[in-house]
Design an enzyme around this catalytic site. Structure first.
Site, PDB file in Angstrom:
ATOM      1  N   ARG A 182      -3.900   5.764   2.535  1.00  0.00           N
ATOM      2  CA  ARG A 182      -2.576   5.385   2.059  1.00  0.00           C
ATOM      3  C   ARG A 182      -2.398   3.875   2.196  1.00  0.00           C
ATOM      4  O   ARG A 182      -3.218   3.204   2.802  1.00  0.00           O
ATOM      5  CB  ARG A 182      -1.483   6.122   2.844  1.00  0.00           C
ATOM      6  N   GLY A 183      -1.270   3.404   1.623  1.00  0.00           N
ATOM      7  CA  GLY A 183      -1.065   1.962   1.527  1.00  0.00           C
ATOM      8  C   GLY A 183      -1.584   1.563   0.156  1.00  0.00           C
ATOM      9  O   GLY A 183      -2.716   1.921  -0.204  1.00  0.00           O
ATOM     10  N   ALA A 184      -0.746   0.842  -0.603  1.00  0.00           N
ATOM     11  CA  ALA A 184      -1.076   0.589  -2.006  1.00  0.00           C
ATOM     12  C   ALA A 184      -2.487   0.014  -2.226  1.00  0.00           C
ATOM     13  O   ALA A 184      -3.276   0.588  -2.996  1.00  0.00           O
ATOM     14  CB  ALA A 184      -0.004  -0.313  -2.614  1.00  0.00           C
ATOM     15  N   GLN A 204       4.760   6.089   9.590  1.00  0.00           N
ATOM     16  CA  GLN A 204       3.669   5.114   9.490  1.00  0.00           C
ATOM     17  C   GLN A 204       3.846   3.974  10.488  1.00  0.00           C
ATOM     18  O   GLN A 204       2.865   3.406  10.985  1.00  0.00           O
ATOM     19  CB  GLN A 204       3.583   4.530   8.069  1.00  0.00           C
ATOM     20  N   ASN A 224       8.982  -0.342  -2.101  1.00  0.00           N
ATOM     21  CA  ASN A 224       8.186  -0.182  -0.872  1.00  0.00           C
ATOM     22  C   ASN A 224       8.689   1.082  -0.182  1.00  0.00           C
ATOM     23  O   ASN A 224       9.632   1.746  -0.647  1.00  0.00           O
ATOM     24  CB  ASN A 224       8.322  -1.420   0.016  1.00  0.00           C
ATOM     25  N   ASP A 278       4.681  -1.661  -2.945  1.00  0.00           N
ATOM     26  CA  ASP A 278       3.889  -0.708  -3.733  1.00  0.00           C
ATOM     27  C   ASP A 278       3.905  -1.028  -5.221  1.00  0.00           C
ATOM     28  O   ASP A 278       2.996  -0.661  -5.954  1.00  0.00           O
ATOM     29  CB  ASP A 278       4.383   0.716  -3.493  1.00  0.00           C
TER      30      ASP A 278
HETATM   31  O1  MRU Z   1       3.436   6.262   1.447  1.00  0.00           O
HETATM   32  P1  MRU Z   1       2.583   5.141   1.944  1.00  0.00           P
HETATM   33  O2  MRU Z   1       2.307   5.217   3.407  1.00  0.00           O
HETATM   34  O3  MRU Z   1       1.320   4.964   1.120  1.00  0.00           O
HETATM   35  O4  MRU Z   1       3.483   3.872   1.693  1.00  0.00           O
HETATM   36  C1  MRU Z   1       2.965   2.619   2.020  1.00  0.00           C
HETATM   37  C2  MRU Z   1       3.900   1.499   1.899  1.00  0.00           C
HETATM   38  O5  MRU Z   1       5.024   1.626   1.461  1.00  0.00           O
HETATM   39  C3  MRU Z   1       3.348   0.169   2.271  1.00  0.00           C
HETATM   40  O6  MRU Z   1       4.330  -0.645   2.824  1.00  0.00           O
HETATM   41  C4  MRU Z   1       2.811  -0.482   0.993  1.00  0.00           C
HETATM   42  O7  MRU Z   1       1.916   0.379   0.356  1.00  0.00           O
HETATM   43  C5  MRU Z   1       2.157  -1.747   1.259  1.00  0.00           C
HETATM   44  S1  MRU Z   1       0.587  -1.523   2.023  1.00  0.00           S
HETATM   45  C6  MRU Z   1      -0.104  -3.035   2.179  1.00  0.00           C
END
Ligand code: MRU
Length: 360
Positions: free
Chosen positions: A55-57, A205, A256, A246
């Site tokens: 996870r994380g963009a 998270q 985000n 995101d």
């Molecule tokens: O649902 P997630 O955990 O994938 O969401 C992640 C986020 O919102 C992060 O802040 C975003 O992806 C930036 S990661 C560098």
């Protein structure tokens, strides 16, 4: 993972040595168990992304790049049209796993372009080019995170209190991270920050990943519930908010993790600068404003029971579980990218960024 460089250089997503599998850290097991998963099928890749094991963009984009490469290797067809048909079906399937983080479709589109722009080549040659491309996506992300960390560090000073939401560290990206990158880089330079990490309901998270990464790196981190952001700001403990993103629209509206826009509203109230940090691959010029960004809705059970021993609400109680929200551009002080920092008016500075004219 027990010191700064182990945290910043963690291999959260990688290709197996023989190039046939994608290996990820299962982020749903952290912080208690560090377990690596080996993904070899389209369903395993889809599920890992959907279930937030990866996870994380940016990390999702890197995983999708490697993922579509290993799936392309499995295609038996020898003629271009049959190969492309199967490639496209696999691409569309992976792309449907999560809608909000644009890095997923961005990476997959990049991989597809390699296929469609080399129609004259053999399938074997195309697959070799796909390998080069997915590795390039990863390498570029490492460089982007380093540059973002450097720009971000220029915005804060030793001893500052920083509030962050969700997780935008090495686990969510590659190397230093985006929103957390300046804090790790500052630590490398001997600087000390006091970081407040929102736990980030409902998937935690901030608690499970951000406070884990920072604490293991020896950075002063205090975990707070999301509804405590206001009091720490009021206490004067926060000099800047750093969050990831995101998808950013052309006007600077930034999607985000759910709760980010609330942090931005509070920051505005208390006169605290609010920065969004992310690579240019997260900017989607096809979205004019945040209204064009699709917000992922997730299973209500994530709110009612996921991290509890027993359900905390009756079965029949309705839940609304949007995974992201959009922070209005008017609440954002600056958008920190690998190419420089965009300031308002964002439609102009983002445009300049893509023309190669922005120089922080
Ligand atoms: O649902 P997630 O955990 O994938 O969401 C992640 C986020 O919102 C992060 O802040 C975003 O992806 C930036 S990661 C560098």
């Amino acid at each position: 993972m027990n010191n700064l460089s182990e945290v910043t250089h963690i291999d959260n997503v990688k290709l197996s040595d023989d190039g046939t599998k994608v290996i990820i850290i299962d982020q749903t097991k952290l912080p208690n168990i560090t377990e690596y998963l080996t993904l070899g099928t389209d369903k395993e890749l889809y599920d890992a992304i959907y279930e937030l094991k990866v996870r994380g963009a940016p990390a999702i984009g890197i995983c999708a790049g490697y993922g579509i490469y290993i799936l392309a290797r499995q295609i038996k067809a020898n003629d271009y049209n049959s190969f492309y048909e199967e490639f496209k079906a696999a691409k569309d399937y992976l792309n449907s796993s999560r809608p909000t983080a644009v890095n997923l479709s961005w990476a997959l589109n990049r991989m597809e372009k390699v296929v469609t722009s080399h129609k004259e080549k053999s399938v074997k040659e195309i697959v070799s080019l796909l390998e080069v491309e997915c590795k390039a996506i990863h390498e570029e992300d490492i460089k982007m995170c380093t540059a973002i960390s450097e720009y971000g560090l220029s915005l804060i000073k030793d001893g500052d209190g920083i509030l962050t939401h969700c997780n935008a560290g090495p686990l969510a990206t590659s190397r230093y991270g985006t929103a957390l990158g300046p804090l790790f880089l500052g630590k490398e330079h001997g600087m000390n920050f006091k970081v407040f990490s929102d736990e980030t309901r409902p998937l935690l998270q901030g608690a499970r990943l951000t406070s884990y990464e920072l604490s293991k790196a020896g950075i002063d981190v205090t975990l707070i519930c999301d509804n405590m952001a206001s009091i720490v700001m009021k206490n004067g403990w926060i000099q800047a908010c750093f969050v990831g993103c995101d998808r950013i629209a052309a006007n600077g509206d930034a999607a985000n993790k759910i709760g980010t826009s609330g942090v931005a509203i509070l920051a505005k109230h208390y006169g605290i600068p609010f920065y969004v940090l992310g690579p240019t691959s997260t900017i989607d010029l096809s979205c004019k404003t945040g209204d064009d960004i699709e917000i992922e809705l997730r299973d209500p059970n994530e709110i009612k029971e996921k991290f509890y021993k027993e359900p905390m609400a009756l079965k029949e109680v309705k839940c609304y579980n949007p995974a992201f929200d959009v922070t209005d551009h008017s609440l954002i002080t600056g958008i920190v990218t690998e190419k420089g920092i965009c300031y308002p008016p964002f439609h102009e500075s983002i445009n300049a960024l893509f023309q190669g004219k922005l120089c922080f």
